[in-house]
Scaffold this motif. Structure first.
Motif, PDB file in Angstrom:
ATOM      1  N   ASP A  28      -7.304  69.914 -62.630  1.00 19.27           N
ATOM      2  CA  ASP A  28      -8.086  71.154 -62.702  1.00 19.27           C
ATOM      3  C   ASP A  28      -9.064  71.165 -63.887  1.00 19.27           C
ATOM      4  O   ASP A  28      -9.666  72.199 -64.179  1.00 19.27           O
ATOM      5  N   LEU A  29      -9.246  70.010 -64.544  1.00 20.51           N
ATOM      6  CA  LEU A  29     -10.199  69.910 -65.653  1.00 20.51           C
ATOM      7  C   LEU A  29     -11.556  69.368 -65.209  1.00 20.51           C
ATOM      8  O   LEU A  29     -12.490  69.315 -66.003  1.00 20.51           O
ATOM      9  N   GLY A  30     -11.622  68.907 -63.954  1.00 23.13           N
ATOM     10  CA  GLY A  30     -12.855  68.297 -63.474  1.00 23.13           C
ATOM     11  C   GLY A  30     -12.967  66.830 -63.838  1.00 23.13           C
ATOM     12  O   GLY A  30     -14.007  66.212 -63.629  1.00 23.13           O
ATOM     13  N   GLY A  31     -11.877  66.258 -64.369  1.00 27.99           N
ATOM     14  CA  GLY A  31     -11.890  64.848 -64.745  1.00 27.99           C
ATOM     15  C   GLY A  31     -11.703  63.941 -63.543  1.00 27.99           C
ATOM     16  O   GLY A  31     -10.906  64.236 -62.649  1.00 27.99           O
ATOM     17  N   TRP A  32     -12.448  62.852 -63.538  1.00 29.60           N
ATOM     18  CA  TRP A  32     -12.380  61.872 -62.446  1.00 29.60           C
ATOM     19  C   TRP A  32     -12.631  60.529 -63.103  1.00 29.60           C
ATOM     20  O   TRP A  32     -13.758  60.211 -63.444  1.00 29.60           O
ATOM     21  N   GLY A  33     -11.595  59.728 -63.321  1.00 25.94           N
ATOM     22  CA  GLY A  33     -11.860  58.475 -64.023  1.00 25.94           C
ATOM     23  C   GLY A  33     -10.686  57.549 -64.161  1.00 25.94           C
ATOM     24  O   GLY A  33     -10.807  56.485 -64.744  1.00 25.94           O
ATOM     25  N   LYS A  34      -9.509  57.938 -63.640  1.00 28.42           N
ATOM     26  CA  LYS A  34      -8.336  57.064 -63.702  1.00 28.42           C
ATOM     27  C   LYS A  34      -7.572  57.179 -62.400  1.00 28.42           C
ATOM     28  O   LYS A  34      -7.623  58.197 -61.727  1.00 28.42           O
ATOM     29  N   GLY A  35      -6.840  56.115 -62.095  1.00 29.54           N
ATOM     30  CA  GLY A  35      -5.966  56.159 -60.927  1.00 29.54           C
ATOM     31  C   GLY A  35      -6.694  55.927 -59.612  1.00 29.54           C
ATOM     32  O   GLY A  35      -7.708  55.229 -59.544  1.00 29.54           O
ATOM     33  N   HIS A  55     -16.487  71.447 -59.573  1.00 26.12           N
ATOM     34  CA  HIS A  55     -15.950  71.877 -60.869  1.00 26.12           C
ATOM     35  C   HIS A  55     -17.028  72.534 -61.726  1.00 26.12           C
ATOM     36  O   HIS A  55     -16.801  73.585 -62.319  1.00 26.12           O
ATOM     37  N   ARG A  56     -18.206  71.915 -61.789  1.00 30.90           N
ATOM     38  CA  ARG A  56     -19.298  72.436 -62.615  1.00 30.90           C
ATOM     39  C   ARG A  56     -19.694  73.853 -62.173  1.00 30.90           C
ATOM     40  O   ARG A  56     -20.005  74.701 -63.001  1.00 30.90           O
ATOM     41  N   GLU A  57     -19.653  74.103 -60.871  1.00 30.95           N
ATOM     42  CA  GLU A  57     -20.065  75.402 -60.319  1.00 30.95           C
ATOM     43  C   GLU A  57     -18.872  76.318 -60.046  1.00 30.95           C
ATOM     44  O   GLU A  57     -18.976  77.279 -59.287  1.00 30.95           O
ATOM     45  N   ARG A  58     -17.739  76.073 -60.716  1.00 31.92           N
ATOM     46  CA  ARG A  58     -16.487  76.780 -60.421  1.00 31.92           C
ATOM     47  C   ARG A  58     -16.544  78.286 -60.624  1.00 31.92           C
ATOM     48  O   ARG A  58     -15.772  79.013 -60.022  1.00 31.92           O
ATOM     49  N   ALA A  59     -17.451  78.751 -61.451  1.00 26.41           N
ATOM     50  CA  ALA A  59     -17.562  80.204 -61.651  1.00 26.41           C
ATOM     51  C   ALA A  59     -17.932  80.907 -60.339  1.00 26.41           C
ATOM     52  O   ALA A  59     -17.619  82.081 -60.157  1.00 26.41           O
ATOM     53  N   GLY A  60     -18.564  80.177 -59.435  1.00 23.35           N
ATOM     54  CA  GLY A  60     -19.004  80.788 -58.180  1.00 23.35           C
ATOM     55  C   GLY A  60     -18.332  80.245 -56.939  1.00 23.35           C
ATOM     56  O   GLY A  60     -18.845  80.424 -55.830  1.00 23.35           O
ATOM     57  N   ASN A  61     -17.196  79.545 -57.100  1.00 25.62           N
ATOM     58  CA  ASN A  61     -16.510  79.006 -55.915  1.00 25.62           C
ATOM     59  C   ASN A  61     -15.001  79.102 -56.091  1.00 25.62           C
ATOM     60  O   ASN A  61     -14.509  79.762 -57.000  1.00 25.62           O
ATOM     61  N   GLY A  66      -4.540  74.434 -56.338  1.00 23.00           N
ATOM     62  CA  GLY A  66      -4.274  74.786 -54.950  1.00 23.00           C
ATOM     63  C   GLY A  66      -5.486  74.729 -54.047  1.00 23.00           C
ATOM     64  O   GLY A  66      -5.364  74.887 -52.827  1.00 23.00           O
ATOM     65  N   ALA A  67      -6.662  74.484 -54.611  1.00 22.21           N
ATOM     66  CA  ALA A  67      -7.887  74.453 -53.805  1.00 22.21           C
ATOM     67  C   ALA A  67      -8.049  73.097 -53.117  1.00 22.21           C
ATOM     68  O   ALA A  67      -7.490  72.082 -53.539  1.00 22.21           O
ATOM     69  N   LEU A  68      -8.832  73.121 -52.047  1.00 32.38           N
ATOM     70  CA  LEU A  68      -9.103  71.929 -51.250  1.00 32.38           C
ATOM     71  C   LEU A  68     -10.602  71.797 -51.042  1.00 32.38           C
ATOM     72  O   LEU A  68     -11.276  72.773 -50.730  1.00 32.38           O
ATOM     73  N   GLN A  69     -11.091  70.569 -51.195  1.00 30.48           N
ATOM     74  CA  GLN A  69     -12.477  70.237 -50.878  1.00 30.48           C
ATOM     75  C   GLN A  69     -12.442  69.018 -49.968  1.00 30.48           C
ATOM     76  O   GLN A  69     -11.799  68.026 -50.304  1.00 30.48           O
TER      77      GLN A  69
END
Length: 159
Positions: A28-35, A55-61, A66-69
């Motif tokens: 939930d931090l918006g990190g994408w870089g391991k695993g 993640h960057r636009e999370r204020a409006g989505n 628990g969320a799915l994209q």
């Protein structure tokens, strides 16, 4: 009857015919870089780009635990980003980042989406790598939210 099938192999190269969704757990931090995400990014740029934008636009989505994209990467292949991990593990961490209730919520949404697409779902043992979860806790969620709805699931154990 749908079931969970276990195979050795690469979840980024899903087996079988028809529409396939590759599911994995994100933080939930918006990190994408391991695993597992590194293997996804080597194959397709779209899931990472979509996740970072989400993640960057999370204020409006709906981004959050628990969320799915779901992101289409090929005509019959989609990637499902499930937010099921609170933060990331660091040297100072106590406890594990996995959040089973968030995985459960995201899997329920994935069950709906897989049914809409007429898709099978393919995954590593989600939530059990960097998130620190236990498959004995995740497997019943997969069974209840996907298999019980008639969605076939293949779990890949990497060689």
């Amino acid at each position: 009857m749908a079931e969970i099938t276990y195979v050795r192999g690469d979840a980024t190269a899903p087996r079988g015919k028809g529409v396939k969704v590759i599911a994995h757990v994100c933080n939930d931090l918006g990190g994408w870089g391991k695993g597992f995400v590194l293997a996804l990014s080597r194959r397709w740029p779209e899931p990472e780009a979509a996740f970072r934008r989400w993640h960057r636009e999370r204020a409006g989505n709906d981004f959050g635990l628990g969320a799915l994209q779901v992101v289409q990467v090929e005509p019959y292949v989609w990637v499902a980003n499930l937010v099921g991990q609170r933060g990331i593990r660091t040297g100072r961490s106590t406890g594990v980042p996995v959040r089973y209730e968030a995985i459960d919520t995201a899997l329920a949404a994935l069950g709906d989406r897989a049914a809409e697409l007429g898709a099978s779902v393919h995954m590593p043992r989600i939530g059990c790598g960097l998130a620190g979860g236990r498959w004995e806790r995740v497997e019943p969620l997969v069974a209840a939210r996907l298999v019980a709805r008639g969605v076939s699931v293949t779990v890949y154990d990497h060689d």
